[in-house]
Design an enzyme around this catalytic site. Structure first.
Site, PDB file in Angstrom:
ATOM      1  CD  GLU A   1     -27.595  18.117  -3.014  1.00  0.00           C
ATOM      2  OE1 GLU A   1     -28.616  18.380  -2.339  1.00  0.00           O
ATOM      3  OE2 GLU A   1     -27.004  18.948  -3.721  1.00  0.00           O
TER       4      GLU A   1
ATOM      5  CB  CYS B   1      -3.344   2.692  -1.252  1.00  0.00           C
ATOM      6  SG  CYS B   1      -3.694   0.992  -0.827  1.00  0.00           S
TER       7      CYS B   1
ATOM      8  CE  LYS C   1      -5.157   3.763  -5.573  1.00  0.00           C
ATOM      9  NZ  LYS C   1      -5.636   2.399  -5.667  1.00  0.00           N
TER      10      LYS C   1
ATOM     11  CD  GLU D   1      -7.248   2.039  -8.591  1.00  0.00           C
ATOM     12  OE1 GLU D   1      -8.112   2.256  -7.728  1.00  0.00           O
ATOM     13  OE2 GLU D   1      -6.172   1.444  -8.343  1.00  0.00           O
TER      14      GLU D   1
ATOM     15  CG  HIS E   1     -28.110  22.301  -2.501  1.00  0.00           C
ATOM     16  ND1 HIS E   1     -28.172  21.455  -3.588  1.00  0.00           N
ATOM     17  CD2 HIS E   1     -28.327  23.556  -2.978  1.00  0.00           C
ATOM     18  CE1 HIS E   1     -28.436  22.170  -4.669  1.00  0.00           C
ATOM     19  NE2 HIS E   1     -28.537  23.450  -4.322  1.00  0.00           N
TER      20      HIS E   1
ATOM     21  CB  CYS F   1      -0.935   0.004   1.206  1.00  0.00           C
ATOM     22  SG  CYS F   1      -1.836   1.551   1.417  1.00  0.00           S
TER      23      CYS F   1
ATOM     24  CE1 TYR G   1      -6.918  -1.993  -6.434  1.00  0.00           C
ATOM     25  CE2 TYR G   1      -7.940  -4.159  -6.548  1.00  0.00           C
ATOM     26  CZ  TYR G   1      -7.037  -3.285  -5.968  1.00  0.00           C
ATOM     27  OH  TYR G   1      -6.236  -3.707  -4.941  1.00  0.00           O
TER      28      TYR G   1
END
Length: 601
Positions: free
Chosen positions: A595, A182, A185, A322, A590, A177, A318
């Site tokens: 939302e 991670c 990346k 990515e 908002h 990672c 993935y």
């Protein structure tokens, strides 16, 4: 054999509510059981009339080993003791045997341990071991477990060694990672998003005349400097907690004994009462001519000293999408070669939308093809490679020339060359993964596994961290908490991010049947995209609800900017039992993408 006295839960303070009294009594009972186990060389929880218990007691008697025995049928709180023991060990039957604080199991497991020689090893005094715990693997799960065990007062060692990739890449402490996963990346993903933001900024009034271009070397240097600071931070953290860190390759040689080989080939041997395997996974290769000689993987990409140029990404994981996404974001010519489907295991409607967006933004896809040979045409940084590929559906073959070929076809567990067979730890022969029970215990009682090597567990950094920490607390603290692997959220950091939590639509239909599901979905247009003139009807969200359970949300999926940040909040709500009605009743913030879950379904 010594007989333990009854384990009464002890008095409660006057005025305690009944449920508090019950909770206090249970905690006190658990503490006393832990005390018995900690203080006893051999602790047997038995029933006087049980023939299996008798066999185990006779075995230890024949070995001349003094045992502490608690006959559950002869104490008033025997049923409660057995209930708490079940929580601690995940075993509901007697005998329940512990040797030097290690849970051996029942009659069959104890006899098997004796026949294999494991029981004799366990009977050695704790002082005979160099460490209470040795962790093999210095990634997220291993470090989490090591630090927690040290906090709880145990003597801990971490063995960590990175075998260089075929291209010669290696890295420091912290695991995949931090070094090649991670962290780099996400930073490269961010670099690509900044390029898109530059384009958008003109519509927001920003004027600039100079040519803007991306410098690969500047980016990788900055990212590697950040990673180096993290490596140093991990080493410092271990030192502060008095965890021994040894940069050597670990291989079991016999029960409770491991050989550590450093990069110079020097061997040292260590012993421990318990072990945790947290060795993770490494990228898989194709097994064709030229793959290891000329291709790179994610192990190499993030520290590549030169811009990769025209790139073929092989795979549809993935990791593949990515990497293809941010490389295209830097303005590179990128092609993705896909054997079958995109993002296997993820919701396929969402996966196809991810692919469609990437295709609209310049990434080319070669569907239903696999490489069969890689040839080097020119050396260089980058050089030129010719790729020969064949169709998965017929006899058609194609050729292409690229500067770089990046393989992202999956990962293999790092378990096959560490001597697990010498101590009897079972692995899945096909995947290399280690089967564990719900307390991360392997087929050998004193050996545990966390992280990506564990069979059937989500391959995610936060999962490894959580399971490692909780394992240490169960082994050395008073905790019984197990890692909860249900509704673990994740995000795919493609150019348009995809966040999800819970079940894919395909899996939900398989588990609950289509007629019992209600699926709500919507397209949305982020406010930030409107002025910039970016696509409407591209961002998308859906929830999958179980009609038989008050429309409980069992799947959440969103495709849009900052999907990871949005998904994290919904994951917490799903842990709390989120329903469609609760979602409708929640007032959104908002204007945000988040939302969408409150206003549009």
């Amino acid at each position: 054999m010594q007989r333990s006295p009854p384990l009464s839960p002890g008095p409660c303070a006057a005025g305690d509510a009944p449920n508090r009294r019950s909770g206090h009594a249970r905690e006190e009972l658990r503490r006393r059981l832990r005390g018995l186990i900690e203080r006893s060389r051999v602790m047997i929880f038995s029933k006087s009339y049980c023939p299996h218990s008798t066999r185990v007691k006779e075995l230890f008697s024949s070995l001349g080993v003094e045992c502490n025995v608690l006959e559950l049928d002869q104490v008033d709180d025997g049923a409660k003791v057995q209930e708490v023991l079940s929580e601690i060990t995940n075993q509901k039957t007697v005998p329940n045997v512990f040797v030097n604080k290690v849970h051996v199991g029942g009659c069959d497991q104890t006899l098997q341990a004796y026949q294999s020689g494991l029981l004799q090893k366990l009977l050695q005094e704790d002082s005979a071991y160099d460490y209470d715990l040795i962790i093999v693997g210095g990634g997220s799960g291993g470090l989490s477990c090591a630090k927690e065990a040290a906090i709880l007062g145990k003597k801990v060692m971490v063995l960590d060694f990175v075998v260089p990739s075929p291209q010669g890449t290696s890295w420091g402490l912290g695991g995949t990672c931090v070094n090649v996963g991670c962290i780099p990346k996400k930073l490269m993903h961010q670099a690509a998003l900044l390029g898109q933001a530059l384009c958008d900024s003109r519509k927001f009034g920003w004027e600039y005349n100079q040519q803007v271009k991306h410098n690969w070397e500047t980016m990788t240097k900055a990212i590697q400097n950040h990673i180096s600071s993290l490596n140093w931070g991990y080493r410092l953290s271990l030192r502060e907690k008095a965890v021994a860190y040894v940069n050597s390759y670990g291989e079991f040689v016999e029960h409770h004994k491991i050989k550590a080989t450093n990069k110079k080939g020097q061997e040292t041997y260590y012993t421990a009462a318990q072990f945790v395997i947290a060795t993770g996974e490494r990228p898989r290769y194709l097994g064709i001519q030229g793959d290891k000689e000329y291709c790179i993987t994610s192990d190499d990409l993030f520290s590549l000293p030169y811009c990769p140029g025209k790139t073929l990404v092989v795979g549809a994981s993935y990791v593949a999408l990515e990497c293809a996404g941010f490389l295209a974001g830097f303005g590179l010519d990128v092609t993705v070669m896909v054997r079958s489907i995109l993002l296997r295991g993820f919701d396929q409607e969402m996966a196809e939308k991810v692919g469609s967006y990437m295709e609209q933004h310049g990434v080319k896809f070669l569907r239903k093809f696999i490489p069969v040979m890689i040839q080097q045409l020119e050396k260089g940084s980058p050089g030129k490679l010719k790729v020969l590929a064949k169709s998965t559906e017929g006899t058609e073959t194609i050729e292409g020339v690229y500067n770089t070929v990046l393989l992202a076809i999956g990962r293999d567990s790092c378990t096959r060359k560490m001597g697990l067979e010498k101590i009897g730890v079972k692995i899945n022969e096909k995947s290399g993964k280690i089967p564990v029970n719900d307390v991360e215990q392997t087929s050998v009682p004193y050996v545990y596994a966390v992280g990506d090597v564990s069979e059937g567990k989500p391959e995610l950094t936060p999962v490894a961290i959580q399971s490692g920490k909780l394992l240490a607390r169960r082994l050395f603290g008073a905790s019984l908490e197990k890692c909860d692997y249900i509704n673990v959220p994740t995000t795919v950091f493609t150019p348009l991010e995809y966040g999800c939590c819970g079940l894919a639509e395909e899996k939900a239909i398989e588990v609950y049947k289509k007629e019992n599901l209600e699926i709500y979905h919507t397209l949305f247009w982020p406010l930030e995209w409107t002025v910039a003139g970016r696509e409407n009807n591209t961002c998308y969200a859906k929830i999958i609800c179980n009609k038989l359970d008050h429309d409980r949300v069992i799947g959440f999926h969103i495709l849009g900017p900052n999907a990871g940040e949005v998904t994290q909040g919904f994951a917490a709500a799903m842990k709390c039992g989120l329903t469609k009605q609760l979602l409708d009743d929640t007032i959104g913030i908002h204007p945000t993408c988040g939302e969408v879950g409150n206003r549009r379904f």
